[in-house]
Design a protein around this motif. Structure first.
Motif, PDB file in Angstrom:
ATOM      1  N   ALA A  35     -29.784 -20.177   2.118  1.00  0.00           N
ATOM      2  CA  ALA A  35     -31.138 -20.721   2.182  1.00  0.00           C
ATOM      3  C   ALA A  35     -32.021 -19.788   3.010  1.00  0.00           C
ATOM      4  N   GLY A  36     -33.311 -19.752   2.661  1.00  0.00           N
ATOM      5  CA  GLY A  36     -34.255 -18.961   3.430  1.00  0.00           C
ATOM      6  C   GLY A  36     -34.091 -17.466   3.295  1.00  0.00           C
ATOM      7  N   TYR A 206     -30.377 -15.459   5.106  1.00  0.00           N
ATOM      8  CA  TYR A 206     -31.580 -15.563   5.933  1.00  0.00           C
ATOM      9  C   TYR A 206     -31.784 -14.298   6.776  1.00  0.00           C
ATOM     10  N   ARG A 207     -30.716 -13.580   7.050  1.00  0.00           N
ATOM     11  CA  ARG A 207     -30.836 -12.345   7.834  1.00  0.00           C
ATOM     12  C   ARG A 207     -31.592 -11.252   7.089  1.00  0.00           C
ATOM     13  N   ASP A 208     -31.705 -11.386   5.765  1.00  0.00           N
ATOM     14  CA  ASP A 208     -32.439 -10.406   4.956  1.00  0.00           C
ATOM     15  C   ASP A 208     -33.921 -10.730   4.853  1.00  0.00           C
ATOM     16  N   ASN A 209     -34.333 -11.874   5.387  1.00  0.00           N
ATOM     17  CA  ASN A 209     -35.725 -12.312   5.277  1.00  0.00           C
ATOM     18  C   ASN A 209     -36.436 -12.123   6.613  1.00  0.00           C
ATOM     19  N   LYS A 210     -37.204 -11.064   6.714  1.00  0.00           N
ATOM     20  CA  LYS A 210     -37.870 -10.741   7.980  1.00  0.00           C
ATOM     21  C   LYS A 210     -39.020 -11.692   8.300  1.00  0.00           C
ATOM     22  N   THR A 215     -36.818 -20.529  14.670  1.00  0.00           N
ATOM     23  CA  THR A 215     -36.351 -21.915  14.588  1.00  0.00           C
ATOM     24  C   THR A 215     -35.611 -22.160  13.281  1.00  0.00           C
ATOM     25  N   ASP A 216     -36.070 -21.542  12.188  1.00  0.00           N
ATOM     26  CA  ASP A 216     -35.370 -21.671  10.910  1.00  0.00           C
ATOM     27  C   ASP A 216     -34.004 -20.984  10.977  1.00  0.00           C
ATOM     28  N   ARG A 217     -33.955 -19.837  11.621  1.00  0.00           N
ATOM     29  CA  ARG A 217     -32.679 -19.130  11.770  1.00  0.00           C
ATOM     30  C   ARG A 217     -31.693 -19.963  12.595  1.00  0.00           C
ATOM     31  N   ALA A 218     -32.214 -20.571  13.663  1.00  0.00           N
ATOM     32  CA  ALA A 218     -31.355 -21.388  14.523  1.00  0.00           C
ATOM     33  C   ALA A 218     -30.802 -22.595  13.777  1.00  0.00           C
ATOM     34  N   ALA A 219     -31.636 -23.218  12.931  1.00  0.00           N
ATOM     35  CA  ALA A 219     -31.182 -24.382  12.163  1.00  0.00           C
ATOM     36  C   ALA A 219     -30.057 -24.012  11.212  1.00  0.00           C
ATOM     37  N   LEU A 220     -30.142 -22.830  10.611  1.00  0.00           N
ATOM     38  CA  LEU A 220     -29.086 -22.386   9.702  1.00  0.00           C
ATOM     39  C   LEU A 220     -27.816 -22.038  10.472  1.00  0.00           C
ATOM     40  N   GLU A 221     -27.970 -21.424  11.630  1.00  0.00           N
ATOM     41  CA  GLU A 221     -26.793 -21.094  12.439  1.00  0.00           C
ATOM     42  C   GLU A 221     -26.099 -22.353  12.948  1.00  0.00           C
ATOM     43  N   ALA A 222     -26.884 -23.414  13.215  1.00  0.00           N
ATOM     44  CA  ALA A 222     -26.317 -24.660  13.731  1.00  0.00           C
ATOM     45  C   ALA A 222     -25.375 -25.323  12.731  1.00  0.00           C
ATOM     46  N   LEU A 223     -25.500 -24.971  11.448  1.00  0.00           N
ATOM     47  CA  LEU A 223     -24.623 -25.553  10.437  1.00  0.00           C
ATOM     48  C   LEU A 223     -23.156 -25.244  10.699  1.00  0.00           C
ATOM     49  N   GLU A 224     -22.902 -24.167  11.434  1.00  0.00           N
ATOM     50  CA  GLU A 224     -21.512 -23.795  11.707  1.00  0.00           C
ATOM     51  C   GLU A 224     -20.791 -24.900  12.479  1.00  0.00           C
ATOM     52  N   GLN A 225     -21.543 -25.614  13.326  1.00  0.00           N
ATOM     53  CA  GLN A 225     -20.950 -26.692  14.104  1.00  0.00           C
ATOM     54  C   GLN A 225     -21.034 -28.040  13.399  1.00  0.00           C
ATOM     55  N   GLU A 226     -21.865 -28.128  12.349  1.00  0.00           N
ATOM     56  CA  GLU A 226     -22.104 -29.411  11.689  1.00  0.00           C
ATOM     57  C   GLU A 226     -21.285 -29.599  10.417  1.00  0.00           C
ATOM     58  N   ASP A 227     -21.223 -28.562   9.590  1.00  0.00           N
ATOM     59  CA  ASP A 227     -20.519 -28.669   8.310  1.00  0.00           C
ATOM     60  C   ASP A 227     -20.084 -27.279   7.886  1.00  0.00           C
ATOM     61  N   GLU A 228     -18.805 -27.041   7.908  1.00  0.00           N
ATOM     62  CA  GLU A 228     -18.269 -25.711   7.624  1.00  0.00           C
ATOM     63  C   GLU A 228     -18.642 -25.218   6.231  1.00  0.00           C
ATOM     64  N   ASN A 229     -18.589 -26.109   5.247  1.00  0.00           N
ATOM     65  CA  ASN A 229     -18.890 -25.700   3.883  1.00  0.00           C
ATOM     66  C   ASN A 229     -20.375 -25.409   3.702  1.00  0.00           C
ATOM     67  N   TYR A 231     -22.345 -24.381   6.024  1.00  0.00           N
ATOM     68  CA  TYR A 231     -22.560 -23.108   6.722  1.00  0.00           C
ATOM     69  C   TYR A 231     -22.170 -21.944   5.817  1.00  0.00           C
ATOM     70  N   ARG A 232     -21.054 -22.093   5.145  1.00  0.00           N
ATOM     71  CA  ARG A 232     -20.575 -21.046   4.239  1.00  0.00           C
ATOM     72  C   ARG A 232     -21.591 -20.776   3.123  1.00  0.00           C
ATOM     73  N   ILE A 233     -22.149 -21.842   2.550  1.00  0.00           N
ATOM     74  CA  ILE A 233     -23.070 -21.699   1.422  1.00  0.00           C
ATOM     75  C   ILE A 233     -24.456 -21.262   1.873  1.00  0.00           C
ATOM     76  N   TYR A 234     -25.060 -22.064   2.788  1.00  0.00           N
ATOM     77  CA  TYR A 234     -26.486 -21.909   3.068  1.00  0.00           C
ATOM     78  C   TYR A 234     -26.804 -20.919   4.182  1.00  0.00           C
ATOM     79  N   ALA A 235     -25.814 -20.588   5.021  1.00  0.00           N
ATOM     80  CA  ALA A 235     -26.045 -19.573   6.051  1.00  0.00           C
ATOM     81  C   ALA A 235     -25.443 -18.232   5.654  1.00  0.00           C
ATOM     82  N   LEU A 236     -24.188 -18.246   5.200  1.00  0.00           N
ATOM     83  CA  LEU A 236     -23.513 -16.998   4.848  1.00  0.00           C
ATOM     84  C   LEU A 236     -23.755 -16.573   3.402  1.00  0.00           C
ATOM     85  N   GLY A 237     -24.207 -17.509   2.556  1.00  0.00           N
ATOM     86  CA  GLY A 237     -24.470 -17.173   1.160  1.00  0.00           C
ATOM     87  C   GLY A 237     -23.219 -16.940   0.346  1.00  0.00           C
ATOM     88  N   LEU A 238     -22.090 -17.519   0.778  1.00  0.00           N
ATOM     89  CA  LEU A 238     -20.821 -17.359   0.064  1.00  0.00           C
ATOM     90  C   LEU A 238     -20.563 -18.562  -0.828  1.00  0.00           C
TER      91      LEU A 238
END
Length: 290
Positions: A35-36, A206-210, A215-229, A231-238
């Motif tokens: 995402a983002g 999201y790291r490719d979007n300058k 705050t948007d970056r932080a929300a995506l990073e927070a997924l690592e602690q909330e939902d592993e899957n 985080y994998r999809i929407y933060a890491l793009g895997l």
């Protein structure tokens, strides 16, 4: 009337990761990832640039459900046009969800795939952008592909944008037959009797979007602690793991059970058509061991 328009843009208004793909002329250009990441923004920008710089275009924007196009692709196209200060060159017809370039007659039309039969009356398409491509069924995609045929003045291309929600999705099986070749870019070719169909896939996060704020970056990073899957999809793009029907999604295998615990539970299910099952459950510091 049907002429190209020359407009000079500063490179600062674009994300660097997408710059090489403005010149990509492959039949398929699939943009997937987190995402983002700016993939939909790039799709809108590429179509608008081609509208201005090339002749004889009729682009089709589509999603699985027609009513979702207005607040996604259509409004994004308007937003980009306004940001570039070129609104005087375009006419937006809100009732039809149609965009026309006033200087050359190039146009963008829209259609939903909730009634595939309606697509059969659409002709003269030079390019397609399908948003949330994972919503489509394989038959939707094939029918959509048939809309873009016949000789056109410029190259024909279908752009697909999506989050990789399911590792078993038909998109992965069809467009990544050998698996992703590296972290970001995968190119494939299909040889036929009449030539080779080529395609490129690009994974971004999201790291490719300058243009994304912290705050948007932080929300995506927070997924690592909330939902592993997630985080994998929407933060890491895997590609996401198939979790439909699962109750416990975050678990791991341990080498041994704890030697002490807070309390112990046994669950017994007498079997009839299946064998009986006895489950031992240990709870220690809020963690469950089976």
């Amino acid at each position: 009337m049907n002429t190209a328009i020359k407009i000079k843009f500063k490179s600062e208004v674009f994300n660097p990761v997408y710059m090489p793909f403005y010149k990509c002329s492959d039949r398929y250009l699939l943009l997937y990832g987190g995402a983002g990441s700016g993939k939909s923004e790039f799709a809108a920008a590429k179509i608008l640039i081609r509208m201005l710089s090339e002749k004889g275009h009729r682009f089709l924007i589509c999603r699985k459900v027609a009513k979702t196009i207005r607040n996604s692709q259509y409004e994004l196209l308007r937003e980009v046009v306004n940001r570039w200060n070129v609104s005087s060159l375009f006419d937006f017809k809100d009732g039809e969800l149609r965009v026309t370039c006033k200087r050359n007659g190039n146009e963008i039309i829209s259609a939903g795939l909730d009634d595939v039969e309606k697509l059969k009356s659409i002709t003269g398409i030079s390019g397609i952008w399908v948003e949330e491509m994972t919503e489509l069924l394989p038959e939707d995609w094939r029918q959509l592909n048939l809309r873009m045929r016949g000789w056109r003045l410029n190259y024909k291309q279908t752009i697909g944008t999506f989050n990789p929600i399911d590792e078993n999705h038909w998109i992965r099986k069809e467009f990544f037959p050998d698996g992703e070749m590296d972290n970001n870019i995968y190119r494939f070719e299909r040889k036929t009797e009449f030539g080779t169909l080529s395609g490129t896939t690009l994974r971004t996060t999201y790291r490719d979007n300058k243009f994304l704020d912290d705050t948007d970056r932080a929300a995506l990073e927070a997924l690592e602690q909330e939902d592993e899957n997630y985080y994998r999809i929407y933060a890491l793009g895997l590609w996401g793991a198939q979790t439909k029907g699962l109750i416990y999604k975050k678990w791991s295998i341990v080498d041994a059970l704890p030697t002490t615990w807070d309390f112990e539970i046994y669950g017994l299910d007498f079997g009839f058509s299946n064998p009986s099952a006895l489950l031992r459950v240990l709870v220690k510091d809020g963690a469950i061991y089976l």
